[in-house]
Design a protein around this motif. Structure first.
Motif, PDB file in Angstrom:
ATOM      1  N   LYS A 136     -17.938   8.529  17.084  1.00 56.94           N
ATOM      2  CA  LYS A 136     -18.963   8.962  18.050  1.00 56.94           C
ATOM      3  C   LYS A 136     -20.010   9.836  17.394  1.00 56.94           C
ATOM      4  CE  LYS A 136     -17.209   7.806  22.201  1.00 56.94           C
ATOM      5  NZ  LYS A 136     -16.786   7.958  23.554  1.00 56.94           N
ATOM      6  N   ASP A 166     -20.367   2.922  15.122  1.00 55.59           N
ATOM      7  CA  ASP A 166     -20.804   2.695  16.496  1.00 55.59           C
ATOM      8  C   ASP A 166     -22.059   1.818  16.473  1.00 55.59           C
ATOM      9  OD1 ASP A 166     -21.721   2.810  19.062  1.00 55.59           O
ATOM     10  OD2 ASP A 166     -21.644   5.007  19.232  1.00 55.59           O
ATOM     11  N   PHE A 173     -16.493   2.584  23.620  1.00 56.20           N
ATOM     12  CA  PHE A 173     -17.638   2.041  22.876  1.00 56.20           C
ATOM     13  C   PHE A 173     -18.128   0.750  23.519  1.00 56.20           C
ATOM     14  CE2 PHE A 173     -14.949   4.253  19.772  1.00 56.20           C
ATOM     15  CZ  PHE A 173     -15.856   5.167  19.258  1.00 56.20           C
TER      16      PHE A 173
END
Ligand code: ZN
Ligand code: ZN
Ligand code: FE
Length: 762
Positions: free
Chosen positions: A212, A230, A323
């Protein structure tokens, strides 16, 4: 009235929970008898009423466990009644178990997922949960028989609870070799890029937190390491590109589930099924315009390579991390094989990854993610690896006479193939044989497959090219005779073999390069071929390849060569953007090479033609990855555009010549008129389809053959594959295309094996 019947089941029926399945089924159907593993599969006898026995046999095919693949089920009724009092699983006779077909690695099953999410379960959030129906197989097996001591699970001793499951025929973990739990099994751990452990209670949530923050994580998976970031974070994706030295080749992504996939891509029914299958390949699917992911995930490309979670860890990352998508690209340095070992990963990926999520269950044999796509309603393999290997390609029964063959494949996208009777075992993707690491992996794959499949090859099959590392390996292996097979013939035999066809066919083999039997470089070949022989009936007009292989990386050079052939040095007067944008010094150098033929062989390559058109249209002048210019040429086409160009077929000294000059001139003409690249691209595709259809008609008139087989890397172009198939079918041809093995050089070892085997047995 009691009856007794015998059954023999062949296929992938061992190590996949098949005997416990039969056991439970027999009891459900109120039958007595036994089941046993034999060298040829599973044998059983059941006793009970006629209708119970019927139900039992129907259920075998309808309800068989997910990993099982039944290839034949033989039933013999009316054998002598024994009056046994129960149904039993008999111990296999020693030695018998060895001839097992090993299951591929497949995704975690629903039963295990339920336990993974259940706080009361002893395997709650345990990233290595698995059972007889799911989990690692091929990648952890060191030798056969498939038993725990011969897997990378050998150093984990099962705790009493796990052991009880393992020994209970009623349990879904009965004989599940990788069975484990948090008390006795593998564990995860976080390391920094220098290999220093980071002590934390929960490596999974720590990993999520780091992802993150935009960090790059090297995550150990099933068949190797992934590099993960990500996919919604543009800065993180850009950093991964820079560090991995991967400028433009699309990254694969993983999303939570089908619903999440539908938010970023347009999915057909076949594509959804492929995504959701237990093999969990990367599926190439059309981007949804409003996908919301970082542009650098797949720049200049209309497709995403998407996969769904397949290990318990993946599920934890998505369910707890929330996600939208994670980039999950192979953890390797440019062209080297994917990294599998913890220490090696830290050594080699330390420059790329910020952190490592590792574990202590070793990967014995690496296996990349498989890549597939759906074209014309059929699944096509782009890279056949995890989830598919080592399932064999089943050849027509008549080919069981073949001696055992080891085919060593080509140079790029190498795979090897071993045959045993009517089964052809293709290896997982080995890679481009351009460095020692890949070569070592190639050799390991061969010895490993020979061992676990118990195949002692009697014959080697190799490419004609003397300098391929694979060919050199075959020549150095003096214990066996080696049979060379021409590259494009091998392509055609490969597509025939997977379709169970014999030929003769008109074989259209279109690719980048392969050595011809006249020592020139082929690549746009029309062969009249069967499984053992071929005649080169037609080919693309020859063009000079300035700087040899360098031309493959620089489509603009090749485009210049085509222009030079058409216009001589007048080409510099052409009023088209490509010429105006040329670097004068560099282009002079190239035309001089073409003129004087310095390091500049002739080629009939079709791949080079596609790339040159791409460069001429200003779409892609340099390949940042193999075949990029051709990929982008197809992407750019305007599907609404109409028209095509004239073409010409000439009679050459040995074969018919498919002239490319008229096509180049027509493209230049359209450029001079200022037509859009998308329109010209479309017209070029249409022209190739017409040209190839008309050569097939001409050859059919000449030979009476009305079957066509298509193979070679150029057929990764879906417009060509679909368009040509339909055009030929419209003219009454029967058309064979690939779906079980790749049309690129990853499928070539199959063709080599069948061709050499047949020649060898004559
Ligand atoms: Zn399971
Ligand atoms: Zn345990
Ligand atoms: Fe090829």
């Amino acid at each position: 009235m009691k009856y007794r019947s015998f059954g023999a089941v062949n296929g992938i029926v061992q190590g996949v929970g098949f005997r416990p399945f039969i056991y439970q089924l027999a009891r459900r159907c109120r039958l007595t008898g036994y089941v046993v593993n034999t060298a040829r599969g599973v044998h059983l006898e059941v006793e009970g009423t006629r209708s119970d026995i019927d139900d039992f046999f129907t259920a075998i095919s309808e309800e068989s466990p997910p990993l099982a693949q039944i290839h034949s089920l033989e039933r013999r009724d009316g054998i002598t009644v024994r009056d046994d009092n129960r149904f039993s699983i008999q111990k296999s006779l020693l030695g018998d178990v060895k001839s097992t077909l090993i299951s591929p690695d497949v995704c975690v099953c629903d039963d295990c997922l339920r336990e993974l999410k259940d706080p009361r379960n002893r395997r709650y959030r345990y990233p290595f949960i698995n059972c007889t129906n799911c989990g690692p197989r091929y990648t952890i097996i060191k030798d056969i028989p498939y038993d725990r001591p011969l897997t990378t699970m050998s150093h984990f001793e099962m705790c009493p609870s796990c052991m009880a499951e393992y020994e209970n025929p009623d349990d879904r973990r009965f004989h599940a070799q990788p069975n484990a739990c948090p008390d006795c099994g593998p564990q995860m751990e976080i390391r920094d890029k220098n290999g220093k452990p980071f002590v934390c209670k929960d490596p999974v949530s720590e990993t999520i937190a780091r992802l993150k923050k935009g960090r790059i994580l090297a995550i150990k998976g099933l068949g190797g390491f992934h590099l993960a970031v990500d996919a919604e974070n543009p800065e993180a994706v850009a950093r991964l590109r820079v560090r991995k030295h991967r400028e433009e080749k699309p990254f694969a992504i993983m999303v939570k589930d089908l619903e999440a996939a539908r938010r970023i891509a347009l999915l057909s029914k076949e594509e959804s099924e492929a995504l959701d299958s237990i093999r969990r390949p990367i599926v190439l699917v059309r981007k949804n315009k409003a996908h919301g992911l970082a542009a650098l995930v797949a720049p200049r490309n209309r497709f995403f390579g998407v996969m769904l979670p397949y290990t318990p860890l993946h599920y934890l990352l998505f369910s707890e991390g929330g996600f939208r998508a994670l980039v999950m690209t192979s953890g390797n340095l440019s062209e080297e094989p994917i990294t599998i070992d913890n220490e090696d990963a830290i050594l080699r990926l330390g420059e790329i990854a910020d952190d490592f999520l590792i574990h202590n269950r070793d990967i014995y044999l690496r296996s990349d993610d498989s890549i597939v796509r759906v074209v014309d309603g059929a699944l096509r393999q782009v890279r056949r690896s995890r989830g598919y290997v080592p399932v064999p390609v089943f050849l027509p029964g008549e080919l069981s006479v073949l001696p055992a063959v080891l085919a060593v494949g080509a140079e790029l996208k190498n795979t090897v193939c071993l045959t045993k009777g009517p089964r052809a075992f293709l290896s997982q993707h080995v890679g481009d044989m351009e460095n020692m690491e890949t070569y070592e992996f190639f050799k390991l794959t061969i010895t490993h497959l020979e061992k676990i499949l118990e195949i002692e090859p009697k014959l080697l099959a190799m490419d004609l090219h003397p300098d391929y590392l694979s060919t050199r390996y075959a020549r150095e292996r003096t214990d066996l005779p080696a049979q060379p097979v021409q590259h494009h013939h091998a392509h055609i035999v490969s597509v025939l073999a997977e379709n169970g066809a014999w030929g003769p066919v008109i074989g259209i083999a279109l690719d980048g390069t392969g050595l011809g039997d006249d020592n020139t470089i082929w690549g746009g070949e029309i062969l009249v071929a069967d499984l053992v022989s071929y005649k080169r009936a037609a080919h693309l007009q020859h063009t000079v390849m300035p700087g040899g292989d360098g031309a493959a990386r620089n489509p603009w050079r090749m485009a210049l060569s085509y222009l030079y052939r058409c216009y001589g040095s007048d080409l510099f007067q052409l009023d088209i953007p490509f010429v105006k944008n040329l670097d004068p010094a560099k282009s002079k150098l190239v035309t001089r090479m073409v003129e004087q033929r310095v390091h500049s062989p002739l080629t009939s390559s079709c791949g080079r033609l596609f790339e040159s058109i791409s460069a001429l249209l200003g779409i892609c002048l340099e390949n940042r990855y193999e075949g990029q210019a051709a990929v982008e040429l197809e992407m750019t086409q305007d599907e609404e555009a109409r028209g095509d160009y004239g073409f010409e077929i000439q009679r050459g000294p040995e074969a018919l010549l498919l002239m490319t000059d008229p096509i180049i001139r027509a493209v230049v003409g359209d450029l001079e008129k200022g037509l859009a690249p998308g329109t010209i691209s479309r017209r070029f595709h249409n022209t190739m389809i017409k040209l190839l259809t008309s050569i097939c008609i001409e050859l059919r008139d000449e030979t009476g053959i009305h079957e066509v087989a298509m193979s070679g890397g150029v057929f990764q172009n879906a417009t060509l594959l679909r368009g040509l198939t339909h055009a030929l079918q419209g003219k009454g041809f029967r058309v064979y295309t690939h779906s079980l093995v790749p049309t690129n050089d990853g499928g070539i070892s199959l063709g080599q094996a069948v061709c050499a085997g047949l020649k060898g047995s004559r």
